[in-house]
Scaffold this motif. Structure first.
Motif, PDB file in Angstrom:
ATOM      1  N   ARG A   9       1.026  -1.764   0.326  1.00 36.55           N
ATOM      2  CA  ARG A   9       0.286  -0.299   0.231  1.00 36.55           C
ATOM      3  C   ARG A   9       0.976   1.073   0.278  1.00 36.55           C
ATOM      4  N   ASP A  10       2.236   1.514   0.764  1.00 35.52           N
ATOM      5  CA  ASP A  10       2.930   2.559   0.851  1.00 35.52           C
ATOM      6  C   ASP A  10       3.269   2.531  -0.420  1.00 35.52           C
ATOM      7  N   LEU A  11       3.992   1.334  -1.069  1.00 31.60           N
ATOM      8  CA  LEU A  11       4.283   1.596  -2.459  1.00 31.60           C
ATOM      9  C   LEU A  11       3.149   2.318  -3.448  1.00 31.60           C
ATOM     10  N   GLN A  12       2.354   1.779  -3.553  1.00 35.03           N
ATOM     11  CA  GLN A  12       1.251   2.107  -4.721  1.00 35.03           C
ATOM     12  C   GLN A  12       0.702   3.622  -3.862  1.00 35.03           C
ATOM     13  N   ASP A  13       0.716   4.094  -2.854  1.00 42.02           N
ATOM     14  CA  ASP A  13       0.466   5.811  -2.474  1.00 42.02           C
ATOM     15  C   ASP A  13       1.899   6.959  -2.680  1.00 42.02           C
ATOM     16  N   GLN A  14       2.700   6.350  -3.151  1.00 42.47           N
ATOM     17  CA  GLN A  14       4.017   7.237  -3.242  1.00 42.47           C
ATOM     18  C   GLN A  14       3.801   7.235  -4.951  1.00 42.47           C
ATOM     19  N   PRO A  15       4.258   8.964  -5.212  1.00 45.24           N
ATOM     20  CA  PRO A  15       4.337   9.212  -6.375  1.00 45.24           C
ATOM     21  C   PRO A  15       5.827   8.658  -6.965  1.00 45.24           C
ATOM     22  N   PRO A  16       5.461   8.276  -8.082  1.00 44.63           N
ATOM     23  CA  PRO A  16       6.858   7.513  -9.061  1.00 44.63           C
ATOM     24  C   PRO A  16       8.102   8.204  -8.521  1.00 44.63           C
ATOM     25  N   GLN A  17       9.205   7.771  -8.624  1.00 50.18           N
ATOM     26  CA  GLN A  17      10.968   7.947  -8.155  1.00 50.18           C
ATOM     27  C   GLN A  17      11.297   7.723  -9.267  1.00 50.18           C
ATOM     28  N   LEU A  18      12.469   8.325  -9.568  1.00 50.43           N
ATOM     29  CA  LEU A  18      13.228   8.490 -10.203  1.00 50.43           C
ATOM     30  C   LEU A  18      14.180   7.341 -10.108  1.00 50.43           C
ATOM     31  N   VAL A  19      14.412   6.055 -10.593  1.00 53.97           N
ATOM     32  CA  VAL A  19      15.207   5.424 -10.597  1.00 53.97           C
ATOM     33  C   VAL A  19      16.357   5.179 -11.468  1.00 53.97           C
ATOM     34  N   PRO A  20      17.717   5.388 -11.238  1.00 48.27           N
ATOM     35  CA  PRO A  20      18.796   5.455 -12.517  1.00 48.27           C
ATOM     36  C   PRO A  20      19.140   3.575 -12.702  1.00 48.27           C
ATOM     37  N   LEU A  21      19.505   3.226 -13.692  1.00 45.80           N
ATOM     38  CA  LEU A  21      20.194   2.233 -13.678  1.00 45.80           C
ATOM     39  C   LEU A  21      20.826   1.877 -14.832  1.00 45.80           C
ATOM     40  N   ASN A  22      21.942   0.915 -14.578  1.00 47.83           N
ATOM     41  CA  ASN A  22      22.794   0.566 -15.181  1.00 47.83           C
ATOM     42  C   ASN A  22      22.639  -0.681 -15.743  1.00 47.83           C
ATOM     43  N   GLU A  82       7.951  -2.983  -7.385  1.00 48.61           N
ATOM     44  CA  GLU A  82       7.785  -4.262  -7.184  1.00 48.61           C
ATOM     45  C   GLU A  82       8.630  -5.017  -7.048  1.00 48.61           C
ATOM     46  N   ALA A  83       9.557  -5.047  -8.386  1.00 47.40           N
ATOM     47  CA  ALA A  83      10.426  -5.473  -8.186  1.00 47.40           C
ATOM     48  C   ALA A  83      12.154  -5.442  -7.378  1.00 47.40           C
ATOM     49  N   GLY A  84      12.069  -4.663  -7.050  1.00 44.48           N
ATOM     50  CA  GLY A  84      12.884  -4.053  -5.950  1.00 44.48           C
ATOM     51  C   GLY A  84      14.219  -3.537  -6.465  1.00 44.48           C
ATOM     52  N   ILE A  85      14.070  -2.957  -7.383  1.00 40.68           N
ATOM     53  CA  ILE A  85      15.506  -2.199  -8.417  1.00 40.68           C
ATOM     54  C   ILE A  85      15.654  -0.918  -7.899  1.00 40.68           C
ATOM     55  N   VAL A  86      16.836  -1.046  -6.908  1.00 40.21           N
ATOM     56  CA  VAL A  86      16.876   0.416  -6.634  1.00 40.21           C
ATOM     57  C   VAL A  86      17.743   1.385  -6.868  1.00 40.21           C
ATOM     58  N   PRO A  87      18.214   2.787  -7.450  1.00 39.35           N
ATOM     59  CA  PRO A  87      18.779   3.216  -8.141  1.00 39.35           C
ATOM     60  C   PRO A  87      20.759   2.946  -8.402  1.00 39.35           C
ATOM     61  N   HIS A  88      20.668   3.219  -9.334  1.00 40.38           N
ATOM     62  CA  HIS A  88      22.468   2.349  -9.604  1.00 40.38           C
ATOM     63  C   HIS A  88      22.383   1.118  -9.581  1.00 40.38           C
ATOM     64  N   ASP A  89      21.487   0.347  -9.191  1.00 42.39           N
ATOM     65  CA  ASP A  89      21.810  -1.930  -9.643  1.00 42.39           C
ATOM     66  C   ASP A  89      21.767  -1.913 -10.757  1.00 42.39           C
ATOM     67  N   HIS A  90      21.987  -2.852 -11.361  1.00 43.95           N
ATOM     68  CA  HIS A  90      22.357  -3.962 -12.436  1.00 43.95           C
ATOM     69  C   HIS A  90      21.458  -4.140 -13.558  1.00 43.95           C
TER      70      HIS A  90
END
Length: 102
Positions: A9-22, A82-90
């Motif tokens: 629910r917390d993930l759905q309530d938040q506005p989209p955040q930028l996630v730069p990926l390698n 939902e996939a648990g990908i965070v900034p700078h993950d590969h």
């Protein structure tokens, strides 16, 4: 309420955040930085990575693209959050080739 239900629910309530990926695409030799958001689906991540490479350094093929993160193939309908990908993950994007195809 369980902790996982609260987290979803917390993930759905938040506005989209930028996630730069390698990212690396198929047989490309260049790792690239690709901006996506927490709301993007894994299918959209695959398309964003392919956009910079496919038909330029890697021959375009008529197959679906799949995303791998931390050694696991991600379902295309999941979001980045939902996939648990965070900034700078590969992530690695590959063609979903049928067995025996090259």
């Amino acid at each position: 309420m369980t902790e996982s239900a609260t987290t979803e629910r917390d993930l759905q309530d938040q506005p989209p955040q930028l996630v730069p990926l390698n990212a690396i695409f198929a047989t490309d030799f260049v790792q690239i930085l690709v901006p996506v958001t927490t709301a993007n689906t894994i299918r959209e991540v695959a398309a964003a990575v392919a956009h910079h490479v496919e038909g330029k350094r890697v021959r375009a093929l008529a197959y679906e693209k799949v995303v791998f993160h931390r050694g696991r193939r991600l379902p295309p309908e999941l979001t980045v959050a939902e996939a648990g990908i965070v900034p700078h993950d590969h992530v690695r994007v590959e063609y979903d080739l049928p067995k025996g195809a090259k």
